[in-house]
Design a protein around this motif. Structure first.
Motif, PDB file in Angstrom:
ATOM      1  N   PHE A   3       1.145  -1.145  -0.060  1.00  0.00           N
ATOM      2  CA  PHE A   3       0.212  -0.012  -0.001  1.00  0.00           C
ATOM      3  C   PHE A   3       1.054   1.266   0.056  1.00  0.00           C
ATOM      4  O   PHE A   3       2.011   1.236   0.022  1.00  0.00           O
ATOM      5  CB  PHE A   3      -0.859  -0.019   1.306  1.00  0.00           C
ATOM      6  N   ALA A   4       0.383   2.392  -0.098  1.00  0.00           N
ATOM      7  CA  ALA A   4       0.958   3.477  -0.015  1.00  0.00           C
ATOM      8  C   ALA A   4       0.048   4.759   0.443  1.00  0.00           C
ATOM      9  O   ALA A   4      -0.992   4.698   0.077  1.00  0.00           O
ATOM     10  CB  ALA A   4       1.576   4.231  -1.499  1.00  0.00           C
ATOM     11  N   ALA A   5       0.594   5.426   1.291  1.00  0.00           N
ATOM     12  CA  ALA A   5      -0.273   6.601   1.979  1.00  0.00           C
ATOM     13  C   ALA A   5       0.919   7.954   1.790  1.00  0.00           C
ATOM     14  O   ALA A   5       2.049   7.872   2.162  1.00  0.00           O
ATOM     15  CB  ALA A   5      -0.295   6.359   3.439  1.00  0.00           C
ATOM     16  N   TYR A   6       0.168   8.939   1.293  1.00  0.00           N
ATOM     17  CA  TYR A   6       0.763  10.246   0.926  1.00  0.00           C
ATOM     18  C   TYR A   6       0.097  11.106   1.735  1.00  0.00           C
ATOM     19  O   TYR A   6      -1.326  11.333   1.446  1.00  0.00           O
ATOM     20  CB  TYR A   6       0.761  10.581  -0.447  1.00  0.00           C
ATOM     21  N   ILE A   7       0.558  11.587   2.856  1.00  0.00           N
ATOM     22  CA  ILE A   7      -0.090  12.731   3.787  1.00  0.00           C
ATOM     23  C   ILE A   7       0.504  13.901   3.421  1.00  0.00           C
ATOM     24  O   ILE A   7       1.577  14.291   3.907  1.00  0.00           O
ATOM     25  CB  ILE A   7      -0.096  12.107   5.177  1.00  0.00           C
ATOM     26  N   VAL A   8      -0.479  14.809   3.221  1.00  0.00           N
ATOM     27  CA  VAL A   8      -0.046  16.306   3.193  1.00  0.00           C
ATOM     28  C   VAL A   8      -0.520  17.031   4.397  1.00  0.00           C
ATOM     29  O   VAL A   8      -1.785  17.278   4.661  1.00  0.00           O
ATOM     30  CB  VAL A   8      -0.583  16.698   1.769  1.00  0.00           C
ATOM     31  N   LYS A  57      11.522  -0.420   3.134  1.00  0.00           N
ATOM     32  CA  LYS A  57      11.651   0.738   4.023  1.00  0.00           C
ATOM     33  C   LYS A  57      10.232   1.452   4.144  1.00  0.00           C
ATOM     34  O   LYS A  57       9.392   1.418   3.697  1.00  0.00           O
ATOM     35  CB  LYS A  57      12.949   1.536   3.878  1.00  0.00           C
ATOM     36  N   PRO A  58      10.254   1.852   5.310  1.00  0.00           N
ATOM     37  CA  PRO A  58       8.879   2.614   5.795  1.00  0.00           C
ATOM     38  C   PRO A  58       8.423   3.613   4.741  1.00  0.00           C
ATOM     39  O   PRO A  58       7.244   3.650   4.628  1.00  0.00           O
ATOM     40  CB  PRO A  58       9.156   3.128   7.119  1.00  0.00           C
ATOM     41  N   THR A  59       9.348   4.339   4.320  1.00  0.00           N
ATOM     42  CA  THR A  59       9.140   5.352   3.194  1.00  0.00           C
ATOM     43  C   THR A  59       8.499   4.969   1.975  1.00  0.00           C
ATOM     44  O   THR A  59       8.070   5.516   1.242  1.00  0.00           O
ATOM     45  CB  THR A  59      10.183   6.372   3.154  1.00  0.00           C
ATOM     46  N   ASP A  60       8.755   3.313   1.770  1.00  0.00           N
ATOM     47  CA  ASP A  60       8.036   2.947   0.570  1.00  0.00           C
ATOM     48  C   ASP A  60       6.516   2.975   0.829  1.00  0.00           C
ATOM     49  O   ASP A  60       5.863   2.704  -0.205  1.00  0.00           O
ATOM     50  CB  ASP A  60       8.546   1.447   0.407  1.00  0.00           C
ATOM     51  N   TYR A  61       5.997   2.739   1.941  1.00  0.00           N
ATOM     52  CA  TYR A  61       4.455   2.868   2.319  1.00  0.00           C
ATOM     53  C   TYR A  61       4.006   4.133   2.568  1.00  0.00           C
ATOM     54  O   TYR A  61       2.679   4.244   2.440  1.00  0.00           O
ATOM     55  CB  TYR A  61       4.582   1.766   3.300  1.00  0.00           C
ATOM     56  N   LEU A  62       4.696   4.694   3.439  1.00  0.00           N
ATOM     57  CA  LEU A  62       4.123   6.127   4.061  1.00  0.00           C
ATOM     58  C   LEU A  62       5.043   7.303   3.867  1.00  0.00           C
ATOM     59  O   LEU A  62       6.412   7.139   4.118  1.00  0.00           O
ATOM     60  CB  LEU A  62       4.129   5.821   5.535  1.00  0.00           C
ATOM     61  N   ASN A  63       4.441   8.432   3.348  1.00  0.00           N
ATOM     62  CA  ASN A  63       5.253   9.759   3.176  1.00  0.00           C
ATOM     63  C   ASN A  63       4.301  10.879   3.652  1.00  0.00           C
ATOM     64  O   ASN A  63       3.066  10.932   3.614  1.00  0.00           O
ATOM     65  CB  ASN A  63       5.389   9.820   1.814  1.00  0.00           C
ATOM     66  N   PHE A  64       5.110  11.899   4.137  1.00  0.00           N
ATOM     67  CA  PHE A  64       4.333  13.098   4.635  1.00  0.00           C
ATOM     68  C   PHE A  64       5.110  14.173   3.959  1.00  0.00           C
ATOM     69  O   PHE A  64       6.012  14.219   3.748  1.00  0.00           O
ATOM     70  CB  PHE A  64       4.745  13.203   6.141  1.00  0.00           C
ATOM     71  N   TYR A  65       4.295  15.011   3.506  1.00  0.00           N
ATOM     72  CA  TYR A  65       4.748  16.366   2.825  1.00  0.00           C
ATOM     73  C   TYR A  65       4.045  17.625   3.238  1.00  0.00           C
ATOM     74  O   TYR A  65       3.097  17.609   4.022  1.00  0.00           O
ATOM     75  CB  TYR A  65       4.336  16.152   1.293  1.00  0.00           C
ATOM     76  N   CYS A  66       4.700  18.763   3.334  1.00  0.00           N
ATOM     77  CA  CYS A  66       4.368  20.112   3.687  1.00  0.00           C
ATOM     78  C   CYS A  66       4.366  20.801   2.230  1.00  0.00           C
ATOM     79  O   CYS A  66       5.614  20.886   1.896  1.00  0.00           O
ATOM     80  CB  CYS A  66       5.235  20.663   4.719  1.00  0.00           C
ATOM     81  N   LEU A  67       3.311  21.308   2.065  1.00  0.00           N
ATOM     82  CA  LEU A  67       3.375  22.375   0.715  1.00  0.00           C
ATOM     83  C   LEU A  67       3.802  23.757   1.163  1.00  0.00           C
ATOM     84  O   LEU A  67       3.606  24.382   2.094  1.00  0.00           O
ATOM     85  CB  LEU A  67       2.355  22.246  -0.030  1.00  0.00           C
ATOM     86  N   GLY A  68       4.896  24.302   0.200  1.00  0.00           N
ATOM     87  CA  GLY A  68       5.287  25.617   0.288  1.00  0.00           C
ATOM     88  C   GLY A  68       5.485  26.378  -1.085  1.00  0.00           C
ATOM     89  O   GLY A  68       5.417  25.544  -1.876  1.00  0.00           O
ATOM     90  N   ASN A  69       5.721  27.623  -0.868  1.00  0.00           N
ATOM     91  CA  ASN A  69       5.758  28.304  -2.094  1.00  0.00           C
ATOM     92  C   ASN A  69       7.079  29.031  -1.942  1.00  0.00           C
ATOM     93  O   ASN A  69       7.408  29.670  -0.857  1.00  0.00           O
ATOM     94  CB  ASN A  69       4.695  29.297  -2.134  1.00  0.00           C
ATOM     95  N   ARG A  70       7.804  29.198  -3.018  1.00  0.00           N
ATOM     96  CA  ARG A  70       9.167  29.928  -2.956  1.00  0.00           C
ATOM     97  C   ARG A  70       9.355  30.889  -4.080  1.00  0.00           C
ATOM     98  O   ARG A  70       9.306  30.400  -5.035  1.00  0.00           O
ATOM     99  CB  ARG A  70      10.495  28.960  -2.893  1.00  0.00           C
ATOM    100  N   GLU A  71       9.381  32.180  -3.630  1.00  0.00           N
ATOM    101  CA  GLU A  71       9.342  33.055  -4.588  1.00  0.00           C
ATOM    102  C   GLU A  71      10.853  33.555  -5.231  1.00  0.00           C
ATOM    103  O   GLU A  71      11.763  32.994  -4.229  1.00  0.00           O
ATOM    104  CB  GLU A  71       9.164  34.695  -3.836  1.00  0.00           C
ATOM    105  N   THR A  72      11.106  33.766  -6.381  1.00  0.00           N
ATOM    106  CA  THR A  72      12.258  34.152  -6.943  1.00  0.00           C
ATOM    107  C   THR A  72      12.700  35.595  -6.463  1.00  0.00           C
ATOM    108  O   THR A  72      11.606  36.219  -5.742  1.00  0.00           O
ATOM    109  CB  THR A  72      12.210  34.133  -8.427  1.00  0.00           C
ATOM    110  N   ALA A  73      13.762  35.855  -6.270  1.00  0.00           N
ATOM    111  CA  ALA A  73      14.097  37.080  -5.752  1.00  0.00           C
ATOM    112  C   ALA A  73      13.707  38.288  -6.701  1.00  0.00           C
ATOM    113  O   ALA A  73      13.032  39.413  -6.297  1.00  0.00           O
ATOM    114  CB  ALA A  73      15.708  37.368  -5.984  1.00  0.00           C
TER     115      ALA A  73
END
Length: 129
Positions: A3-8, A57-73
């Protein structure tokens, strides 16, 4: 079973990141994530004792992400420089901004999908409302 779980998640809950309430939430989120990875690692270890060729490995099944935005200078439109040592100055210097995530989505076995901006619980995602 594979299984795979992607959590944002948001980087932090609403409020000041340094406040006691947000720090408490982050503490418990971290503990929950650690427990989830530990359970998967334990299951992988069990599987490896039965099948030495099993590689995972655990990350083959479960991953956590945080979304962010990066501006250019170049993309920075600030007309006045922020005061030194303030959160605004850090954001201006790093050009990183939180994308707050409130919507939820669950896909189970490629057969069922629950998508909404409600909380994931029976009342919110019942579909009968």
């Amino acid at each position: 079973e594979r299984f795979a779980a992607y959590i944002v998640l948001p980087m932090w809950s609403e409020g000041l990141p340094s406040s006691a309430s947000v720090q408490e939430i982050l503490h418990w989120q971290s503990n929950t994530m650690e427990a989830m990875y530990s359970r998967i690692a334990s299951s992988i270890k069990q599987k490896k004792t039965k099948d030495e060729s099993f590689q995972a490995k655990p990350t083959d099944y479960l991953n956590f992400y945080c979304l962010g935005n990066r501006e250019t200078a170049k993309g920075n439109e600030a007309t006045v420089l922020p005061k030194k040592g303030t959160p605004e100055e850090t954001l201006w210097r790093t050009r990183r901004h939180l994308i707050y995530v409130h919507s939820k989505m669950t896909i189970v076995d490629d057969a069922v999908a629950l998508i909404g901006s409600a909380n994931i619980n029976q009342r919110s995602l019942d579909g009968a409302r």
